[in-house]
Design a protein around this motif. Sequence first.
Motif, short mmCIF file in Angstrom:
data_model
loop_
_atom_site.label_atom_id
_atom_site.label_comp_id
_atom_site.label_asym_id
_atom_site.label_seq_id
_atom_site.Cartn_x
_atom_site.Cartn_y
_atom_site.Cartn_z
N ILE A 154 -11.43 2.66 -9.64
CA ILE A 154 -11.40 1.37 -9.17
C ILE A 154 -11.87 0.57 -10.06
O ILE A 154 -13.30 0.81 -10.48
N MET A 181 -6.83 1.17 -10.35
CA MET A 181 -6.52 -0.26 -9.48
C MET A 181 -7.75 -1.01 -9.49
O MET A 181 -8.90 -0.68 -9.77
N VAL A 204 -8.71 7.82 -7.74
CA VAL A 204 -8.33 6.68 -7.90
C VAL A 204 -9.58 5.89 -8.82
O VAL A 204 -10.85 6.31 -8.32
N THR A 249 0.78 -1.29 0.01
CA THR A 249 -0.09 0.02 -0.09
C THR A 249 0.99 1.12 0.12
O THR A 249 0.59 2.29 -0.93
N PRO A 273 -6.92 -0.81 -1.04
CA PRO A 273 -7.45 0.30 -1.97
C PRO A 273 -7.97 1.67 -1.03
O PRO A 273 -7.60 2.79 -1.69
#
Length: 274
Positions: free
Chosen positions: A138, A111, A136, A96, A125
């Motif tokens: 996902i 990600m 981010v 991480t 995450p």
Amino acid sequence: MPSQDILVVIDNEASVKRSLAPIAALAKRGDVRLTGLFVTGLPGTAFADLQGWAELLDAYMTARRGEAQKAERAFRRELARLKLAGEWYCREADMTEGVIALTRLHDLVVMGQPDRDAAVGGLRPGEVVLAAGRPVLIVPYAGEIADLGRRILVAWSGTREAARALYDAMFLIEGAEAVTVLEIDASDNEDGNPDLRAARVVAALKQRGVAATVETTVSDGIPIADIILSLAADLAADLVVMGAWGHSRLREFVLGGASRGILREMTVPVLMSH
């Protein structure tokens, strides 16, 4: 869409194709610069003696280096198939923390959805979202991703995090075919401030030429994440945009309930910002 410098976090060889699917969709709409990242992670520290720890570390790193090589080969094959250029980085660090360190140098981080069956010590995450300082994206581990950002659902709460997510996603929102701004329990959002209501967001988006509409509802005991994902399915949305927040000011990696629920149950790509 303006040029985007995108960091794609690769968990393993099997995750490469799914992780790059949204990049292929974005590349159809604009310039992308791509960096693949594999972080080995580190084994736990349960061993009391130094020899036992050294043997564990050696075995773990040997296995992870092998996985990194397989992931890199798959990554480069998929780039060639998609006719995309990209770089590859491998870092030997806590998974991480190693990801967070590089996220701050990119416009967007991609990600995979967290694996509920993953061992303790794997990539987290939620912590990446809260610490990165960057949006981010996902990607869910189920379903096919044919396109991204054509039909967008924005989960709006009037908070700083919601505003950050909205404007971090503007490079997609301004080119979308349909944008719906969802407001749940409006009277609870920032003390019901009318200047922060979803209708004002829609008006601001229309000034930018975005064909946006508003949807309001009350939770009435239904989990917020369930409401968001249900409406996303009804609208055939290919992207959800939302802020991520923590309940604790001292330990902000503790995600709020809606954020946790989305990460656990997501059925569509989600762009989160904090």
